[in-house]
Structure formats: structure tokens, C-alpha cells
Design an enzyme around this catalytic site. Structure first.
Site, mmCIF file in Angstrom:
data_model
loop_
_atom_site.group_PDB
_atom_site.id
_atom_site.type_symbol
_atom_site.label_atom_id
_atom_site.label_comp_id
_atom_site.label_asym_id
_atom_site.label_seq_id
_atom_site.Cartn_x
_atom_site.Cartn_y
_atom_site.Cartn_z
ATOM 1 N N TYR A 1 -4.231 0.506 19.287
ATOM 2 C CA TYR A 1 -3.985 -0.763 19.960
ATOM 3 C C TYR A 1 -3.514 -0.573 21.394
ATOM 4 O O TYR A 1 -3.500 -1.526 22.173
ATOM 5 C CB TYR A 1 -2.967 -1.586 19.168
ATOM 6 C CG TYR A 1 -3.464 -1.924 17.783
ATOM 7 C CD1 TYR A 1 -4.543 -2.784 17.604
ATOM 8 C CD2 TYR A 1 -2.886 -1.368 16.660
ATOM 9 C CE1 TYR A 1 -5.026 -3.073 16.348
ATOM 10 C CE2 TYR A 1 -3.352 -1.655 15.392
ATOM 11 C CZ TYR A 1 -4.422 -2.504 15.240
ATOM 12 O OH TYR A 1 -4.903 -2.788 13.983
ATOM 13 N N HIS B 1 2.647 0.261 9.043
ATOM 14 C CA HIS B 1 1.968 1.550 9.132
ATOM 15 C C HIS B 1 2.976 2.660 8.865
ATOM 16 O O HIS B 1 4.066 2.665 9.449
ATOM 17 C CB HIS B 1 1.348 1.748 10.516
ATOM 18 C CG HIS B 1 0.169 0.868 10.762
ATOM 19 N ND1 HIS B 1 -0.256 0.519 12.029
ATOM 20 C CD2 HIS B 1 -0.694 0.256 9.900
ATOM 21 C CE1 HIS B 1 -1.325 -0.262 11.943
ATOM 22 N NE2 HIS B 1 -1.611 -0.426 10.662
ATOM 23 N N HIS C 1 -9.882 -7.350 7.409
ATOM 24 C CA HIS C 1 -9.034 -6.488 8.229
ATOM 25 C C HIS C 1 -9.050 -6.916 9.692
ATOM 26 O O HIS C 1 -8.128 -6.587 10.449
ATOM 27 C CB HIS C 1 -9.478 -5.032 8.102
ATOM 28 C CG HIS C 1 -8.342 -4.068 8.087
ATOM 29 N ND1 HIS C 1 -7.420 -4.014 7.062
ATOM 30 C CD2 HIS C 1 -7.942 -3.126 8.990
ATOM 31 C CE1 HIS C 1 -6.514 -3.074 7.327
ATOM 32 N NE2 HIS C 1 -6.811 -2.529 8.473
ATOM 33 N N LYS D 1 0.832 -1.210 0.000
ATOM 34 C CA LYS D 1 0.000 0.000 0.000
ATOM 35 C C LYS D 1 0.864 1.257 0.000
ATOM 36 O O LYS D 1 0.489 2.282 -0.572
ATOM 37 C CB LYS D 1 -0.903 -0.024 1.242
ATOM 38 C CG LYS D 1 -1.868 1.139 1.348
ATOM 39 C CD LYS D 1 -2.725 0.992 2.594
ATOM 40 C CE LYS D 1 -3.697 2.159 2.726
ATOM 41 N NZ LYS D 1 -4.531 2.033 3.954
#
Length: 254
Positions: free
Chosen positions: A233, A224, A198, A129
Site C-alpha cells: 500500500y 496483518h 478482497h 485467520k
């Protein structure tokens, strides 16, 4: 339109959100209603009182919790890939890639045979991504699932993709929707209502945090681009949260 009342709008919104109770659906519904009533106003209808009851839903950053699978659900999901399915080894390997190393559906679909270094136990992601190359460790259990699929179930084809079509033409690559469908169908098969792929990445992140991994380590594994993406998280780090929790007013401290 002249018989429509503000309470009718409220009831309509409430009924719609009973079917799909998400922030994104609420925002889309509110925007659609405001646009439609705005159009009716240009037609000469008196809808000011109804426009006033449509407000955009509150959507605070990091307000929700990641929807991760419980350990028992993970076991049932992995066990659901049995011989009754057309390609159980393929589905099992796909789920392992998401659960064990946090691959996205697009990364699973684009995974190529040369991307796997079986000797060093690594996976190279070239189509991520973030449009960069990432090298991830390949856990033994994930490698065994991939090897089992490639050796015993994968169709003979010139396609270099790890995961190929079950039915002809096998030389055509699979799409992201194929991976999403495999994971969604497996989740629905065991009765999970949140069958989004996801959720498997969330499950991996939650397991890492609760076993002592730092947010930086979670961000690195999930790739990320910003550490802020992984901050959600922290709300699931039970051990650390217990250390800073204040006593509830009026409770008896033992």
C-alpha cells in the site's frame, strides 16, 4: 504430436491468457503444459523443442498494485442494494463490514450477535485467520447498517450468527461462499469486472493511506501478522511518493 510446433505452444498460451490474464493462471498453465509434454516424452514423442518455449512467468514480490474500487464505484456498489433483491439490507451490511472495518468473508460469515458491543461501539472477532481474538472499533455507519438488518430483515431464528440464511432452514449458519457470492453479484451488477471481495479490503487500506494513516495503522486494522504484507500500500501513498519523486529526464521544472 509430430505436427506440433513451438509456435503452436506460444499461440495456445497467448490465447489462454487473453481469457484470464493473471500470474496465477499463467503459472498453472505453464506447469500443466510442462507436465503434459513431459508425459508425452515418456510415451516416445519428441517434444524437447516445445518444452524449451515454456518458461515460468516472472512474479516479483509487490510488483502489482492493489485492485481497489474508485470512490464513484463504492457509491454505486452501496446503492445497488435495492428492494429488487431478496435481502438488500443483509447485502448492504455485509459490504459495509468489508469496506468500513476490513472484515474478511470468513469473518463476516462467522460474526455472532454477542460479538457486537452496541454500547461501546466495538466488534470482537473470535474466529480470525490468525486464530486470535481482535477487537475493532465499529463505525456508526456500519453499526446502523447492521442494526437496520437485524431489526427489520433478519429472519427469526435460534442461530446466533449476525447474518443468517434468506431461505429456510434459517437455523443453519451461512457459509463463506454466501458472502463471496453476495459481494460478487453486487459488483457484477454495476459492471465491475473485478468482483472479488478482497477488493473491498484493498479499498479501505488505500483510503487510509491516502488520508495520512501509517502502514502500521493499516496493518493493525487489517490484522496483518507481518508489516511486510501491508508494504504494497506504500505504492499508493500519493502524497509521500510525490515528495521523493525525481524530475523526469529532459522535463522542464517549473
Amino acid at each position: 504430436m509430430e505436427t506440433l510446433q513451438p509456435n503452436d505452444i506460444r499461440q495456445f498460451v497467448a490465447n489462454q491468457l487473453k481469457q484470464v490474464d493473471t500470474i496465477s493462471n499463467a503459472k498453472a498453465l505453464a506447469a500443466a503444459l510442462r507436465d503434459y509434454l513431459g508425459y508425452r516424452a515418456t510415451c516416445g514423442d519428441h517434444v524437447d523443442s516445445m518444452l524449451g518455449v515454456i518458461s515460468l512467468p516472472a512474479n516479483w514480490s509487490l510488483a502489482s498494485l492493489p485492485r481497489a474500487l474508485a470512490p464513484a464505484d463504492v457509491d454505486r456498489l452501496l446503492e445497488s442494494f435495492n428492494v429488487a433483491l431478496p435481502s438488500p439490507k443483509r447485502g448492504y451490511a455485509m459490504v459495509r463490514c468489508a469496506l468500513d472495518i476490513g472484515l474478511r468473508c470468513s469473518e463476516i460469515a462467522n460474526l455472532q450477535l454477542p460479538d457486537i458491543d452496541w454500547r461501546s461501539g466495538t466488534v470482537t472477532l473470535n474466529r480470525t485467520k490468525a486464530l486470535r481474538q481482535d477487537i475493532l472499533p465499529l463505525p456508526a455507519i456500519t453499526g446502523e447498517a447492521l442494526a437496520d438488518y437485524v431489526r427489520y430483515e433478519r429472519s427469526k431464528t435460534t442461530n446466533q450468527g449476525v447474518f443468517v440464511r434468506v431461505y429456510a432452514p434459517h437455523d443453519q449458519p451461512i457459509g463463506v461462499d454466501t458472502v463471496r457470492r453476495v459481494i460478487r453479484d453486487a459488483c457484477h451488477c454495476i459492471g465491475l469486472t473485478h468482483g472479488r471481495s478482497h477488493a473491498l479490503r484493498h479499498t479501505l487500506a488505500c483510503q487510509l493511506v491516502n488520508h495520512g494513516s501509517s502502514l502500521k495503522e493499516v496493518a493493525d486494522l487489517l490484522r496483518h501478522r507481518s508489516l511486510n504484507t501491508s508494504l504494497i500500500y506504500a505504492k499508493l501513498d500519493i502524497t509521500s511518493l510525490a515528495a521523493v519523486a525525481l524530475p523526469w529526464p529532459g522535463s522542464i521544472m517549473l
